[in-house]
Design a protein around this motif. Structure first.
Motif, PDB file in Angstrom:
ATOM      1  N   PHE A   1       0.911  -1.067  -0.014  1.00  0.00           N
ATOM      2  CA  PHE A   1      -0.137  -0.134   0.168  1.00  0.00           C
ATOM      3  C   PHE A   1       0.768   1.304   0.011  1.00  0.00           C
ATOM      4  O   PHE A   1       0.633   2.251  -0.415  1.00  0.00           O
ATOM      5  CB  PHE A   1      -1.029  -0.093   1.160  1.00  0.00           C
ATOM      6  N   PHE A   2       2.024   1.296   0.744  1.00  0.00           N
ATOM      7  CA  PHE A   2       2.865   2.273   0.714  1.00  0.00           C
ATOM      8  C   PHE A   2       3.447   2.632  -0.632  1.00  0.00           C
ATOM      9  O   PHE A   2       3.280   3.710  -1.077  1.00  0.00           O
ATOM     10  CB  PHE A   2       4.021   2.187   1.789  1.00  0.00           C
ATOM     11  N   LYS A   3       3.815   1.689  -1.554  1.00  0.00           N
ATOM     12  CA  LYS A   3       4.332   1.792  -2.789  1.00  0.00           C
ATOM     13  C   LYS A   3       3.245   2.291  -3.739  1.00  0.00           C
ATOM     14  O   LYS A   3       3.786   2.936  -4.708  1.00  0.00           O
ATOM     15  CB  LYS A   3       4.839   0.373  -3.248  1.00  0.00           C
ATOM     16  N   GLN A   4       2.081   1.665  -3.506  1.00  0.00           N
ATOM     17  CA  GLN A   4       1.176   1.724  -4.680  1.00  0.00           C
ATOM     18  C   GLN A   4       0.166   2.746  -4.532  1.00  0.00           C
ATOM     19  O   GLN A   4      -0.495   3.231  -5.263  1.00  0.00           O
ATOM     20  CB  GLN A   4       0.491   0.441  -5.002  1.00  0.00           C
ATOM     21  N   TYR A   5      -0.075   3.279  -3.074  1.00  0.00           N
ATOM     22  CA  TYR A   5      -1.175   4.417  -3.120  1.00  0.00           C
ATOM     23  C   TYR A   5      -0.468   5.593  -2.068  1.00  0.00           C
ATOM     24  O   TYR A   5      -0.615   6.876  -2.704  1.00  0.00           O
ATOM     25  CB  TYR A   5      -1.840   3.586  -1.989  1.00  0.00           C
ATOM     26  N   TRP A   6       0.285   5.463  -1.116  1.00  0.00           N
ATOM     27  CA  TRP A   6       0.630   6.715  -0.357  1.00  0.00           C
ATOM     28  C   TRP A   6       1.894   7.114  -1.254  1.00  0.00           C
ATOM     29  O   TRP A   6       2.111   8.297  -0.983  1.00  0.00           O
ATOM     30  CB  TRP A   6       1.058   6.180   0.997  1.00  0.00           C
ATOM     31  N   SER A   7       2.690   6.330  -1.785  1.00  0.00           N
ATOM     32  CA  SER A   7       3.882   6.781  -2.370  1.00  0.00           C
ATOM     33  C   SER A   7       3.977   6.820  -3.735  1.00  0.00           C
ATOM     34  O   SER A   7       5.020   6.524  -4.575  1.00  0.00           O
ATOM     35  CB  SER A   7       5.180   6.257  -1.789  1.00  0.00           C
ATOM     36  N   ALA A   8       2.688   6.423  -4.462  1.00  0.00           N
ATOM     37  CA  ALA A   8       2.561   6.172  -5.850  1.00  0.00           C
ATOM     38  C   ALA A   8       3.230   7.362  -6.714  1.00  0.00           C
ATOM     39  O   ALA A   8       3.655   6.926  -7.892  1.00  0.00           O
ATOM     40  CB  ALA A   8       1.085   6.185  -6.168  1.00  0.00           C
ATOM     41  N   GLN A   9       3.639   8.487  -6.208  1.00  0.00           N
ATOM     42  CA  GLN A   9       3.992   9.419  -7.115  1.00  0.00           C
ATOM     43  C   GLN A   9       5.787   9.294  -7.086  1.00  0.00           C
ATOM     44  O   GLN A   9       6.164  10.253  -7.734  1.00  0.00           O
ATOM     45  CB  GLN A   9       3.635  10.960  -6.496  1.00  0.00           C
ATOM     46  N   HIS A  10       6.157   8.556  -6.325  1.00  0.00           N
ATOM     47  CA  HIS A  10       7.653   8.251  -6.394  1.00  0.00           C
ATOM     48  C   HIS A  10       8.070   6.845  -7.312  1.00  0.00           C
ATOM     49  O   HIS A  10       7.133   6.105  -7.525  1.00  0.00           O
ATOM     50  CB  HIS A  10       8.147   8.234  -4.970  1.00  0.00           C
TER      51      HIS A  10
END
Length: 417
Positions: A33-42
């Motif tokens: 979820f961190f990679k695909q939702y919270w930090s998707a802009q990175h």
């Protein structure tokens, strides 16, 4: 056991309670979820770096706090109050993840760090209470019971959370994102609910005349420095801590990085979570079996067996290419993961002097958390240098070999006075 079976089961239920955080949050949904939702802009490598640094920071804080607080807890009979404080921190921060919106990666990471501090910091005092609920001769079995319930409880809630993400509408949820956010909230409720019996029924062996909290703090900090010398005086304890530090590094790194490794190989997130479920439900009976194996075959021999399996799995990961192989690898890990952890805890409990469990377990957990700092950094650095996630996983192999060799140098397990 000490005769109070209710205390034993209440103590073990805390593993059932907090393992939901280890499975659903640490190993399962948070990395995805961190990679695909919270930090998707990175970029993917950037989010991986942020996650690794956050994990390392949480572990570093616990490394710094655990020995000192352990010494203070022993002086003042404060192991249960400290465990309660860390539990409340973990529960509150985990619940807070529910309210973090898309793209707010820094807030999510900050709450994850706080929740991890609550989780890992509490383990120091939870582990040290083992000597209050189990006699040395039964510590293998009681320790294994805790880990077994942890695998079962963490697995049950994870299974529910997976069902929520696969079919959100069946739970009255709008989409998978909302299901994951509710999963984090369910972990907080689960953790708080099943932790309660420990605080109600486990009796901490306290000093006859415990000092005031501030006096206990001063004495505990002063005694911390003396602990280094005491550990050196107990050769078996410090040699075991050294061996444990090395091999548990490999164990913790595999736990934390397995999902990220699978994502790097292009495996579907659903397959990775399914593999994690396999570990949980296989780990339940396997942890119990390792408790009996430790009693009958010898604790150290059983740990050797677990480390040999881990080494084989690490080598297998280097050549793994399919999701089916990932499933098989997860199943094999489930057979030994809880056994290595539970028997290490009970083995160390028999090596430490009377009345020093919080203090010595503070160092025990410090070694484990320090490994959790170095391990992810080792894997990340190897991946960055080689550009090959397989080489990164392969770098863990040496840790099991060195740890097993150091364990051979530990004198026979005997509770010291």
């Amino acid at each position: 056991m000490t005769g109070d079976r209710r205390a034993v089961w209440s103590w073990a239920l805390y593993d059932w309670a907090n393992s939901a955080f280890a499975t659903t949050v640490i190993a399962g949904f948070f990395p995805i979820f961190f990679k695909q939702y919270w930090s998707a802009q990175h970029e993917a490598t950037t989010s991986t770096f942020h996650l690794g640094m956050g994990s390392a920071l949480a572990s570093a804080v616990v490394v710094l706090l655990a020995p000192t607080l352990g010494a203070v807890a022993d002086r003042g009979g404060l192991r249960k109050p400290f465990l309660l404080a860390f539990t409340l921190i973990g529960v509150a921060a985990t619940a807070g993840l529910f309210f973090v919106g898309q793209g707010q990666w820094l807030a999510a990471l900050a709450l994850f760090v706080l929740a991890s501090i609550g989780f890992f910091g509490g383990l120091t005092f939870y582990d040290s209470l083992l000597v209050d609920v189990a006699e040395p001769a039964r510590s293998d079995r009681v320790s294994a019971l805790g880990y077994a319930l942890g695998y079962l409880g963490g697995g049950i809630l994870l299974a529910v959370n997976v069902a929520m993400t696969l079919s959100p509408e069946s739970f009255g949820l709008a989409d998978k994102g909302e299901a994951v956010r509710w999963s984090f909230l369910s972990v907080a409720v689960w953790w708080a609910l099943f932790a309660w019996p420990l605080f109600r029924y486990v009796r901490e062996n306290r000093p006859a005349r415990p000092p005031a909290p501030w006096a206990a703090a001063r004495a505990g900090v002063r005694e911390l420095w003396q602990t280094f010398h005491r550990i050196r005086a107990h050769r078996a304890a410090w040699l075991f801590l050294l061996a444990y530090w090395v091999y548990i590094d490999g164990v913790h790194t595999i736990i934390r990085m397995a999902v990220d490794f699978g994502l790097s190989l292009g495996f579907e997130s659903t397959a990775l979570i399914t593999a994690l479920l396999l570990v949980q439900f296989i780990g339940f009976p396997a942890a119990v079996a390792f408790g009996y194996l430790g009693e009958r075959w010898g604790t150290r021999k059983a740990i050797y067996l677990g480390l040999a399996v881990y080494a084989g799995v690490t080598a297998w990961g280097y050549v793994m290419t399919t999701e089916l192989q990932f499933y098989l690898m997860a199943a094999v890990i489930g057979l030994v993961q809880g056994g290595v952890q539970s028997l290490s805890r009970s083995y160390f409990a028999r090596l430490i002097p009377e009345g020093k469990s919080g203090e010595f377990f503070g160092f025990y957990n410090m070694m484990g958390k320090f490994a959790a700092v170095i391990g992810p950094l080792l894997v990340g650095a190897t991946a960055a240098v080689t550009g090959d996630p397989r080489a990164a996983i392969g770098s863990i192999l040496v840790l099991f070999g060195i740890g097993a060799w150091l364990l051979t140098r530990v004198p026979a397990e005997t509770r010291t006075a």
